[in-house]
Design a protein around this motif. Structure first.
Motif, mmCIF file in Angstrom:
data_model
loop_
_atom_site.group_PDB
_atom_site.id
_atom_site.type_symbol
_atom_site.label_atom_id
_atom_site.label_comp_id
_atom_site.label_asym_id
_atom_site.label_seq_id
_atom_site.Cartn_x
_atom_site.Cartn_y
_atom_site.Cartn_z
ATOM 1 N N GLY A 47 0.804 -1.214 0.000
ATOM 2 C CA GLY A 47 0.000 0.000 0.000
ATOM 3 C C GLY A 47 0.836 1.261 0.000
ATOM 4 O O GLY A 47 0.424 2.307 -0.499
ATOM 5 N N ARG A 48 2.057 1.195 0.533
ATOM 6 C CA ARG A 48 2.906 2.375 0.663
ATOM 7 C C ARG A 48 4.346 1.927 0.892
ATOM 8 O O ARG A 48 4.600 1.096 1.761
ATOM 9 C CB ARG A 48 2.420 3.207 1.842
ATOM 10 C CG ARG A 48 2.619 4.716 1.719
ATOM 11 C CD ARG A 48 1.914 5.391 2.871
ATOM 12 N NE ARG A 48 1.995 6.834 2.791
ATOM 13 C CZ ARG A 48 0.931 7.631 2.757
ATOM 14 N NH1 ARG A 48 -0.279 7.103 2.787
ATOM 15 N NH2 ARG A 48 1.083 8.941 2.704
ATOM 16 N N THR A 49 5.270 2.473 0.102
ATOM 17 C CA THR A 49 6.687 2.133 0.280
ATOM 18 C C THR A 49 7.418 3.149 1.157
ATOM 19 O O THR A 49 8.525 2.893 1.612
ATOM 20 C CB THR A 49 7.415 2.074 -1.074
ATOM 21 O OG1 THR A 49 7.354 3.368 -1.693
ATOM 22 C CG2 THR A 49 6.786 1.034 -1.993
ATOM 23 N N GLY A 50 6.802 4.304 1.377
ATOM 24 C CA GLY A 50 7.446 5.359 2.155
ATOM 25 C C GLY A 50 8.067 6.439 1.289
ATOM 26 O O GLY A 50 8.545 7.455 1.809
ATOM 27 N N GLY A 51 8.064 6.240 -0.043
ATOM 28 C CA GLY A 51 8.655 7.228 -0.926
ATOM 29 C C GLY A 51 7.948 8.576 -0.881
ATOM 30 O O GLY A 51 8.598 9.625 -0.815
ATOM 31 N N VAL A 52 6.620 8.556 -0.904
ATOM 32 C CA VAL A 52 5.864 9.809 -0.852
ATOM 33 C C VAL A 52 6.073 10.503 0.490
ATOM 34 O O VAL A 52 6.218 11.734 0.553
ATOM 35 C CB VAL A 52 4.362 9.552 -1.092
ATOM 36 C CG1 VAL A 52 3.550 10.827 -0.862
ATOM 37 C CG2 VAL A 52 4.132 9.041 -2.511
ATOM 38 N N LEU A 230 10.101 -1.215 8.813
ATOM 39 C CA LEU A 230 8.751 -1.100 8.276
ATOM 40 C C LEU A 230 8.554 -1.992 7.051
ATOM 41 O O LEU A 230 7.517 -2.640 6.902
ATOM 42 C CB LEU A 230 8.450 0.359 7.917
ATOM 43 C CG LEU A 230 8.271 1.288 9.125
ATOM 44 C CD1 LEU A 230 8.271 2.747 8.680
ATOM 45 C CD2 LEU A 230 6.978 0.965 9.861
ATOM 46 N N TRP A 231 9.553 -2.047 6.177
ATOM 47 C CA TRP A 231 9.439 -2.898 4.993
ATOM 48 C C TRP A 231 9.370 -4.379 5.389
ATOM 49 O O TRP A 231 8.595 -5.146 4.824
ATOM 50 C CB TRP A 231 10.631 -2.676 4.073
ATOM 51 C CG TRP A 231 10.636 -1.341 3.400
ATOM 52 C CD1 TRP A 231 9.568 -0.513 3.188
ATOM 53 C CD2 TRP A 231 11.775 -0.664 2.860
ATOM 54 N NE1 TRP A 231 9.963 0.636 2.544
ATOM 55 C CE2 TRP A 231 11.304 0.573 2.329
ATOM 56 C CE3 TRP A 231 13.131 -0.970 2.770
ATOM 57 C CZ2 TRP A 231 12.172 1.476 1.711
ATOM 58 C CZ3 TRP A 231 13.980 -0.071 2.161
ATOM 59 C CH2 TRP A 231 13.506 1.135 1.635
ATOM 60 N N THR A 232 10.198 -4.754 6.359
ATOM 61 C CA THR A 232 10.173 -6.144 6.820
ATOM 62 C C THR A 232 8.817 -6.480 7.417
ATOM 63 O O THR A 232 8.241 -7.548 7.145
ATOM 64 C CB THR A 232 11.272 -6.385 7.878
ATOM 65 O OG1 THR A 232 12.548 -6.067 7.321
ATOM 66 C CG2 THR A 232 11.277 -7.841 8.328
ATOM 67 N N ASN A 233 8.282 -5.562 8.197
ATOM 68 C CA ASN A 233 6.969 -5.792 8.801
ATOM 69 C C ASN A 233 5.870 -5.817 7.755
ATOM 70 O O ASN A 233 4.886 -6.558 7.891
ATOM 71 C CB ASN A 233 6.678 -4.706 9.842
ATOM 72 C CG ASN A 233 5.433 -4.996 10.640
ATOM 73 O OD1 ASN A 233 5.409 -5.910 11.457
ATOM 74 N ND2 ASN A 233 4.366 -4.230 10.393
ATOM 75 N N ASN A 234 6.012 -5.028 6.698
ATOM 76 C CA ASN A 234 5.029 -5.050 5.617
ATOM 77 C C ASN A 234 4.943 -6.428 4.978
ATOM 78 O O ASN A 234 3.865 -6.867 4.536
ATOM 79 C CB ASN A 234 5.395 -4.028 4.539
ATOM 80 C CG ASN A 234 5.195 -2.596 4.996
ATOM 81 O OD1 ASN A 234 4.534 -2.337 6.001
ATOM 82 N ND2 ASN A 234 5.773 -1.660 4.268
#
Length: 365
Positions: A47-52, A230-234
């Motif tokens: 849903g979201r990578t954190g780039g924005v 956060l990416w690992t948890n995603n």
């Protein structure tokens, strides 16, 4: 902090390049996952990578960094807002027309568009605009309006910002999420994220604590660790982190550590960045606005028509599309955005000159 108030921040430019890569990865994965069930690392469901969110923090930081010494100066508020509108809106309209053309020619990517929806998208009044990433510009412009108030009337501006952010935080903790689009937009946690970036700039410029390159390195490591967590948890989902509010806020906080760390290194020692990455950072806004258009075009051309995935496989196909999309954004920056901004700035400067010449003539007469 060094006396040079507008020292070029090479590492922040690098971070812009990284941020746009995150955005493109997320959107490409979303498109391919939805249409072809192809995915990298489960990103299609993130849903979201954190780039924005990283862009939000960088935007707030750079505005505060560049204009903090102009707060309260006469005439600066109008100049600031005019520059921001001129910098973004004309190019946004051009890009939206490009995406609209693709959607009309290739309805495969979208439903039939109504005139009211097109108008709302053009003026950033839709929560799901034609140019998908434009939802973020609504938050950016609201930040610009509040920063304009800060420039114009510092005392009132600081009070308004404090009250506004308090309302956002309070709504966040009491789980108040209004259904009205305008209210939901104003209370969105992304607005807080942008101001967090601005506060980083204010802190670096006013703090008595010398944030040297060693501390900057530590802050950078913390920021990277935040994203990796956060990416690992995603992917593994060992913690239930709500996607709409908590996750963007955590991405924003991690981005603040990155920006604070890299800016500190930039400010206290000479840094050099690969010229290509530096150029991608400078062109990041153009890539950000145009990447949806190029992703759609290359998916249609390479996957739907040429069927390149059957020859080189999905992984290489995704890499090729990312590279071509980046090149497309760079070309748009070089041959559209830069000339357009140069032309608009020339017109603005010419109008200012005519205005200054006309004022004395009117008084003499």
């Amino acid at each position: 902090m060094p006396k040079a108030k507008t020292q070029q921040l090479h590492l922040i430019q690098l971070l812009r390049a990284v941020a746009i890569l995150f955005v493109m990865l997320g959107h490409l994965n979303g498109l391919l996952y939805k249409r072809y069930a192809q995915d990298w690392f489960g990103m299609g469901e993130w849903g979201r990578t954190g780039g924005v969110d990283m862009f939000f923090v960088i935007s707030g930081f750079m505005i505060a960094y560049l204009y903090k010494h102009k707060i309260g100066e006469s005439g600066q508020a109008g100049i600031f807002l005019q520059k921001r509108i001129t910098r973004i809106i004309p190019y946004y309209w051009l890009t939206t027309f490009g995406v609209l053309s693709v959607l009309l020619i290739f309805p495969y990517f979208g439903e039939q568009l109504s005139i009211s929806y097109v108008i709302k998208s053009m003026f950033l009044l839709s929560d799901d605009p034609i140019l998908t990433v434009a939802w973020s510009l609504t938050h950016i412009f609201f930040f610009y309006f509040m920063f304009t108030l800060l420039l114009f009337r510092p005392t009132i501006g600081r009070l308004a910002i404090a009250i506004y952010l308090t309302v956002i935080i309070t709504s966040y903790f009491i789980d108040f999420f209004p259904e009205n689009m305008l209210a939901a937009t104003l209370l969105n946690v992304s607005n807080l994220t942008i101001w967090l970036g601005a506060f980083v700039a204010f802190f670096l410029s006013t703090s008595r604590v010398k944030v040297n390159s060693l501390i900057g390195g530590a802050l950078t490591v913390i920021g990277i660790a935040g994203f990796l967590f956060l990416w690992t948890n995603n992917t593994i989902r060992f913690l239930n982190i709500e996607q709409g509010t908590i996750r963007p806020l955590l991405y924003g906080i991690s981005s603040c550590f990155l920006v604070a760390g890299l800016a500190s290194i930039d400010l206290y020692q000479k840094t050099r960045v690969n010229k290509l990455l530096d150029y991608i950072g400078k062109a990041s806004f153009s890539i950000f606005l145009t990447h949806s258009l190029f992703l759609m075009l290359f998916i249609i051309l390479l996957i739907e028509n040429v069927k390149i995935q059957e020859v080189i496989g999905w992984d290489l196909t995704m890499i090729v599309i990312l590279l071509l999309t980046t090149i497309g954004g760079l070309l748009a920056y070089q041959f559209v955005e830069k000339p357009l901004n140069k032309r608009l700035n020339s017109l603005l400067n010419r109008n200012k000159m005519h205005h200054h010449l006309a004022v004395p003539a009117k008084k003499i007469s």
